[in-house]
Design an enzyme around this catalytic site. Sequence first.
Site, PDB file in Angstrom:
ATOM      1  N   SER A 259      13.687 -12.299   2.105  1.00  0.00           N
ATOM      2  CA  SER A 259      14.120 -13.425   1.275  1.00  0.00           C
ATOM      3  C   SER A 259      14.245 -12.885  -0.148  1.00  0.00           C
ATOM      4  O   SER A 259      13.724 -11.804  -0.451  1.00  0.00           O
ATOM      5  CB  SER A 259      13.036 -14.507   1.332  1.00  0.00           C
ATOM      6  OG  SER A 259      13.159 -15.426   0.261  1.00  0.00           O
TER       7      SER A 259
ATOM      8  N   TYR B 267       4.204 -17.337   1.339  1.00  0.00           N
ATOM      9  CA  TYR B 267       5.563 -16.923   1.701  1.00  0.00           C
ATOM     10  C   TYR B 267       5.970 -15.671   0.916  1.00  0.00           C
ATOM     11  O   TYR B 267       6.488 -14.695   1.477  1.00  0.00           O
ATOM     12  CB  TYR B 267       6.518 -18.078   1.411  1.00  0.00           C
ATOM     13  CG  TYR B 267       7.924 -17.925   1.948  1.00  0.00           C
ATOM     14  CD1 TYR B 267       8.219 -18.181   3.286  1.00  0.00           C
ATOM     15  CD2 TYR B 267       8.985 -17.568   1.106  1.00  0.00           C
ATOM     16  CE1 TYR B 267       9.518 -18.071   3.774  1.00  0.00           C
ATOM     17  CE2 TYR B 267      10.285 -17.463   1.579  1.00  0.00           C
ATOM     18  CZ  TYR B 267      10.547 -17.714   2.923  1.00  0.00           C
ATOM     19  OH  TYR B 267      11.843 -17.613   3.392  1.00  0.00           O
TER      20      TYR B 267
HETATM   21  P1  NAD Z   1      14.759 -22.734  10.770  1.00  0.00           P
HETATM   22  O1  NAD Z   1      13.579 -23.628  10.607  1.00  0.00           O
HETATM   23  O2  NAD Z   1      16.124 -23.317  10.858  1.00  0.00           O
HETATM   24  O3  NAD Z   1      14.555 -21.802  12.056  1.00  0.00           O
HETATM   25  C1  NAD Z   1      13.354 -21.115  12.282  1.00  0.00           C
HETATM   26  C2  NAD Z   1      13.191 -20.897  13.775  1.00  0.00           C
HETATM   27  O4  NAD Z   1      11.995 -20.130  13.969  1.00  0.00           O
HETATM   28  C3  NAD Z   1      13.023 -22.199  14.583  1.00  0.00           C
HETATM   29  O5  NAD Z   1      13.905 -22.194  15.701  1.00  0.00           O
HETATM   30  C4  NAD Z   1      11.558 -22.155  15.033  1.00  0.00           C
HETATM   31  O6  NAD Z   1      11.344 -22.768  16.324  1.00  0.00           O
HETATM   32  C5  NAD Z   1      11.310 -20.656  15.090  1.00  0.00           C
HETATM   33  N1  NAD Z   1       9.884 -20.335  15.008  1.00  0.00           N
HETATM   34  C6  NAD Z   1       8.965 -20.827  14.148  1.00  0.00           C
HETATM   35  N2  NAD Z   1       7.759 -20.315  14.423  1.00  0.00           N
HETATM   36  C7  NAD Z   1       7.924 -19.451  15.450  1.00  0.00           C
HETATM   37  C8  NAD Z   1       7.052 -18.610  16.185  1.00  0.00           C
HETATM   38  N3  NAD Z   1       5.728 -18.560  15.921  1.00  0.00           N
HETATM   39  N4  NAD Z   1       7.561 -17.856  17.179  1.00  0.00           N
HETATM   40  C9  NAD Z   1       8.891 -17.896  17.486  1.00  0.00           C
HETATM   41  N5  NAD Z   1       9.763 -18.700  16.838  1.00  0.00           N
HETATM   42  C10 NAD Z   1       9.271 -19.460  15.832  1.00  0.00           C
HETATM   43  O7  NAD Z   1      14.638 -21.689   9.561  1.00  0.00           O
HETATM   44  P2  NAD Z   1      15.708 -20.703   8.861  1.00  0.00           P
HETATM   45  O8  NAD Z   1      15.960 -21.232   7.519  1.00  0.00           O
HETATM   46  O9  NAD Z   1      16.806 -20.384   9.761  1.00  0.00           O
HETATM   47  O10 NAD Z   1      14.763 -19.426   8.653  1.00  0.00           O
HETATM   48  C11 NAD Z   1      14.870 -18.241   9.415  1.00  0.00           C
HETATM   49  C12 NAD Z   1      14.282 -17.103   8.617  1.00  0.00           C
HETATM   50  O11 NAD Z   1      15.029 -16.941   7.413  1.00  0.00           O
HETATM   51  C13 NAD Z   1      12.825 -17.285   8.195  1.00  0.00           C
HETATM   52  O12 NAD Z   1      12.129 -16.063   8.314  1.00  0.00           O
HETATM   53  C14 NAD Z   1      12.944 -17.683   6.739  1.00  0.00           C
HETATM   54  O13 NAD Z   1      11.798 -17.364   6.001  1.00  0.00           O
HETATM   55  C15 NAD Z   1      14.130 -16.857   6.326  1.00  0.00           C
HETATM   56  N6  NAD Z   1      14.815 -17.313   5.118  1.00  0.00           N
HETATM   57  C16 NAD Z   1      15.323 -18.570   5.048  1.00  0.00           C
HETATM   58  C17 NAD Z   1      15.963 -18.973   3.885  1.00  0.00           C
HETATM   59  C18 NAD Z   1      16.533 -20.345   3.739  1.00  0.00           C
HETATM   60  O14 NAD Z   1      16.838 -20.720   2.600  1.00  0.00           O
HETATM   61  N7  NAD Z   1      16.720 -21.109   4.792  1.00  0.00           N
HETATM   62  C19 NAD Z   1      16.072 -18.097   2.806  1.00  0.00           C
HETATM   63  C20 NAD Z   1      15.534 -16.811   2.912  1.00  0.00           C
HETATM   64  C21 NAD Z   1      14.914 -16.437   4.081  1.00  0.00           C
END
Ligand code: NAD
Length: 260
Positions: A142, A155
């Site tokens: 991130s 985080y």
């Molecule tokens: P999201 O909530 O849409 O999807 C996350 C997925 O992870 C879900 O399907 C959930 O069921 C799964 N999950 C959660 N805990 C789990 C576990 N213990 N084992 C297996 N699966 C698990 O979130 P997103 O925004 O798509 O985030 C995905 C990644 O991107 C994360 O690592 C997040 O930190 C990172 N990220 C997101 C953003 C943002 O702005 N959305 C920015 C930077 C980084």
Amino acid sequence: MKLQDKVCIVTGAASGIGKEIAMTFAREGGKVVIADLNKDAAQAVADEIVAAGGVAMATAMDVTSEEQVNASVAEVVAAYGGVDVLVSNAGIQIVHPIEEFPFADWKKMLAIHLDGAFLTTKAVMPHMKAAGKGGSIIYMGSVHSKEASVLKSAYVTAKHGLIGLCKTVSKEGGPHRIRANVICPGFVRTPLVEKQIPEQAKALGISEADVIQKVMLKETVDGEFTTVQDVAEVALLFAGFNSNALTGQSLVVSHGWFMQ
Ligand code: NAD
């Protein structure tokens, strides 16, 4: 086709960024594994990919459980014969000021982001080595792998930690052509972020519109969210780049919020 017949495990691929990466990899010829805590949602994504002419399977995986990670990777190897690409993407967000951060929540955050990355890496590396074809391991970092924000101590700590893991995997994996890189997105409007908007508004005492414009997108060059497609394109670059020239790196995709 940049990933023809490559076996690609994407954790947390039932939703958001992971789902888009899985769909993109499938369009590029990959055999995609939708690994998620939510098995039904994972199966639905796999079905969508298959309906569109791709190859995909779903597997139930809690990335914090060594037993489940190992069982799931064994299931993939039995079905598809190996693993070429791992995208360690599963993640959640929990926000609190440090003094109020419940220790249990801190441990949960580190378990999902760091234990999850470690356990999945540990499970796939022997298969990548044995096949002798190298491999690509991609961590979902991130902007918070580089920068801090208030309320996000766990985080930010976890996302910074992924860079250390990536560099070590690059060195240990290098002789086997196993590459490791980190993607560092800015804010992407997935369920993870939708949940944070009202939480941050409450914690900071400002409106939800102000959370978006004055907190989340304040430092971008154009006030825009990064998209799931933007992140999937970078994942495709790392997954398809078939040489150790590109390893141990972290690439920020954030509308200029953070500049290296
Ligand atoms: P999201 O909530 O849409 O999807 C996350 C997925 O992870 C879900 O399907 C959930 O069921 C799964 N999950 C959660 N805990 C789990 C576990 N213990 N084992 C297996 N699966 C698990 O979130 P997103 O925004 O798509 O985030 C995905 C990644 O991107 C994360 O690592 C997040 O930190 C990172 N990220 C997101 C953003 C943002 O702005 N959305 C920015 C930077 C980084």
